[in-house]
Design a protein around this motif. Structure first.
Motif, PDB file in Angstrom:
ATOM      1  N   VAL A 168       0.832  -1.205   0.000  1.00  0.00           N
ATOM      2  CA  VAL A 168       0.000   0.000   0.000  1.00  0.00           C
ATOM      3  C   VAL A 168       0.867   1.255   0.000  1.00  0.00           C
ATOM      4  O   VAL A 168       0.568   2.234  -0.701  1.00  0.00           O
ATOM      5  CB  VAL A 168      -0.962  -0.008   1.207  1.00  0.00           C
ATOM      6  CG1 VAL A 168      -1.711   1.322   1.305  1.00  0.00           C
ATOM      7  CG2 VAL A 168      -1.952  -1.162   1.088  1.00  0.00           C
ATOM      8  N   LYS A 169       1.953   1.246   0.751  1.00  0.00           N
ATOM      9  CA  LYS A 169       2.855   2.400   0.793  1.00  0.00           C
ATOM     10  C   LYS A 169       3.581   2.598  -0.537  1.00  0.00           C
ATOM     11  O   LYS A 169       3.812   3.730  -0.962  1.00  0.00           O
ATOM     12  CB  LYS A 169       3.877   2.222   1.920  1.00  0.00           C
ATOM     13  CG  LYS A 169       3.324   2.454   3.309  1.00  0.00           C
ATOM     14  CD  LYS A 169       4.414   2.310   4.354  1.00  0.00           C
ATOM     15  CE  LYS A 169       3.887   2.589   5.757  1.00  0.00           C
ATOM     16  NZ  LYS A 169       4.940   2.414   6.791  1.00  0.00           N
ATOM     17  N   GLN A 170       3.952   1.481  -1.183  1.00  0.00           N
ATOM     18  CA  GLN A 170       4.705   1.583  -2.424  1.00  0.00           C
ATOM     19  C   GLN A 170       3.816   1.964  -3.618  1.00  0.00           C
ATOM     20  O   GLN A 170       4.266   2.643  -4.538  1.00  0.00           O
ATOM     21  CB  GLN A 170       5.402   0.253  -2.721  1.00  0.00           C
ATOM     22  CG  GLN A 170       6.387   0.328  -3.894  1.00  0.00           C
ATOM     23  CD  GLN A 170       7.100  -0.994  -4.119  1.00  0.00           C
ATOM     24  OE1 GLN A 170       6.633  -2.047  -3.690  1.00  0.00           O
ATOM     25  NE2 GLN A 170       8.251  -0.932  -4.764  1.00  0.00           N
ATOM     26  N   PHE A 171       2.554   1.536  -3.577  1.00  0.00           N
ATOM     27  CA  PHE A 171       1.642   1.789  -4.703  1.00  0.00           C
ATOM     28  C   PHE A 171       0.361   2.490  -4.232  1.00  0.00           C
ATOM     29  O   PHE A 171      -0.746   1.955  -4.396  1.00  0.00           O
ATOM     30  CB  PHE A 171       1.282   0.479  -5.393  1.00  0.00           C
ATOM     31  CG  PHE A 171       2.466  -0.308  -5.880  1.00  0.00           C
ATOM     32  CD1 PHE A 171       3.122   0.053  -7.048  1.00  0.00           C
ATOM     33  CD2 PHE A 171       2.922  -1.422  -5.183  1.00  0.00           C
ATOM     34  CE1 PHE A 171       4.211  -0.678  -7.521  1.00  0.00           C
ATOM     35  CE2 PHE A 171       4.008  -2.158  -5.628  1.00  0.00           C
ATOM     36  CZ  PHE A 171       4.664  -1.785  -6.802  1.00  0.00           C
ATOM     37  N   PRO A 172       0.466   3.673  -3.630  1.00  0.00           N
ATOM     38  CA  PRO A 172      -0.723   4.341  -3.081  1.00  0.00           C
ATOM     39  C   PRO A 172      -1.783   4.630  -4.160  1.00  0.00           C
ATOM     40  O   PRO A 172      -2.979   4.668  -3.854  1.00  0.00           O
ATOM     41  CB  PRO A 172      -0.168   5.643  -2.492  1.00  0.00           C
ATOM     42  CG  PRO A 172       1.125   5.878  -3.215  1.00  0.00           C
ATOM     43  CD  PRO A 172       1.685   4.502  -3.473  1.00  0.00           C
ATOM     44  N   GLU A 173      -1.328   4.813  -5.398  1.00  0.00           N
ATOM     45  CA  GLU A 173      -2.272   5.127  -6.476  1.00  0.00           C
ATOM     46  C   GLU A 173      -3.210   3.965  -6.795  1.00  0.00           C
ATOM     47  O   GLU A 173      -4.272   4.147  -7.411  1.00  0.00           O
ATOM     48  CB  GLU A 173      -1.523   5.528  -7.752  1.00  0.00           C
ATOM     49  CG  GLU A 173      -0.794   4.409  -8.457  1.00  0.00           C
ATOM     50  CD  GLU A 173       0.542   3.996  -7.816  1.00  0.00           C
ATOM     51  OE1 GLU A 173       1.196   3.067  -8.337  1.00  0.00           O
ATOM     52  OE2 GLU A 173       0.935   4.625  -6.799  1.00  0.00           O
ATOM     53  N   LYS A 174      -2.826   2.750  -6.385  1.00  0.00           N
ATOM     54  CA  LYS A 174      -3.657   1.572  -6.638  1.00  0.00           C
ATOM     55  C   LYS A 174      -4.740   1.383  -5.586  1.00  0.00           C
ATOM     56  O   LYS A 174      -5.584   0.513  -5.697  1.00  0.00           O
ATOM     57  CB  LYS A 174      -2.787   0.316  -6.709  1.00  0.00           C
ATOM     58  CG  LYS A 174      -1.873   0.261  -7.939  1.00  0.00           C
ATOM     59  CD  LYS A 174      -1.082  -1.033  -7.981  1.00  0.00           C
ATOM     60  CE  LYS A 174      -0.172  -1.114  -9.180  1.00  0.00           C
ATOM     61  NZ  LYS A 174      -0.906  -1.307 -10.430  1.00  0.00           N
ATOM     62  N   PHE A 175      -4.691   2.222  -4.531  1.00  0.00           N
ATOM     63  CA  PHE A 175      -5.623   2.039  -3.424  1.00  0.00           C
ATOM     64  C   PHE A 175      -6.427   3.309  -3.129  1.00  0.00           C
ATOM     65  O   PHE A 175      -7.217   3.362  -2.234  1.00  0.00           O
ATOM     66  CB  PHE A 175      -4.870   1.601  -2.174  1.00  0.00           C
ATOM     67  CG  PHE A 175      -4.133   0.294  -2.381  1.00  0.00           C
ATOM     68  CD1 PHE A 175      -4.798  -0.914  -2.215  1.00  0.00           C
ATOM     69  CD2 PHE A 175      -2.801   0.273  -2.766  1.00  0.00           C
ATOM     70  CE1 PHE A 175      -4.148  -2.124  -2.421  1.00  0.00           C
ATOM     71  CE2 PHE A 175      -2.145  -0.935  -2.976  1.00  0.00           C
ATOM     72  CZ  PHE A 175      -2.805  -2.130  -2.802  1.00  0.00           C
TER      73      PHE A 175
END
Length: 213
Positions: free
Chosen positions: A206-213
């Motif tokens: 979640v921290k690495q890919f915030p745009e996916k969440f």
């Protein structure tokens, strides 16, 4: 006159509901503690595969030590779990990375299978050799994951995996001795521990890919 009264009442109701809902929507949008449905989904998927890992690992240990006829079927299911673990990360790291993690996890299980057989036979020297291989495999898993995500620290993952190996060892020893209370206690600890690992992995994604969440 009656229709006008009903229209006015309806409009008043709609306005009141809009005013009531608007602050809630604003709070949800601004509250950093709110968890998105996609985060909840990932958390559930991640926890499931690691809980399955504890369940089927323990099931195999019991089956192998007890010479149960379901031993091969249980091992097949356990091996499928390793691919399930790899599949969870594929949406974020790709097909090749997911399959690489699955391969590393299958090696983790293959070594465990040999350890169970050696321990059951009372071959401690072979157990010691295999445990060294087991820890090397854990290092490889920690290196692979920490290289993929800067939020996954190698030492933290290594410690988590080493503890997992220790708890599995306790389960094996307890089952061989017939100490079922100790087996149950180690199994409970292992499940809680793997849920913790799953949550570390979820948080990192979640921290690495915030745009996916």
């Amino acid at each position: 006159m009656k229709n006008k009264w009903l229209l006015a009442l309806t409009l008043a109701f709609v306005i009141s509901m809009t005013q009531a809902v608007a602050p809630v929507q604003a709070m949800v949008g601004e509250n950093p503690d709110c968890i998105s449905p996609k985060v909840v989904q990932l958390k559930g998927e991640m926890e499931k595969v690691w809980i399955d890992h504890t369940i089927w690992t323990r099931s195999y240990i019991v089956s192998a030590i007890s010479n149960r006829p379901d031993q091969k079927d249980v091992l097949d299911r356990l091996m499928r779990n390793q691919q399930d673990i790899g599949n969870v990360i594929k949406p974020y790291y790709g097909e090749a990375a997911g399959n690489k993690l699955a391969d590393l996890m299958r090696e983790h299980i293959r070594i465990a299978v040999k350890i169970v057989a050696a321990a059951k036979a009372g071959n401690q020297s072979e157990v010691d050799k295999l445990e060294a291989d087991w820890h090397k495999n854990a290092d490889d898993i920690a290196k692979f994951l920490s290289a993929a995500n800067p939020n996954w620290q190698f030492k933290e993952l290594q410690d988590m995996l080493y503890t997992h190996l220790q708890l599995i060892t306790e389960i094996v020893v307890s089952c061989i001795k017939g100490d079922w209370k100790a087996d149950i206690a180690a199994t409970d600890k292992n499940e809680i521990h793997m849920i913790h690992l799953a949550d570390i992995l979820t948080e990192g994604i979640v921290k690495q890919f915030p745009e996916k969440f």
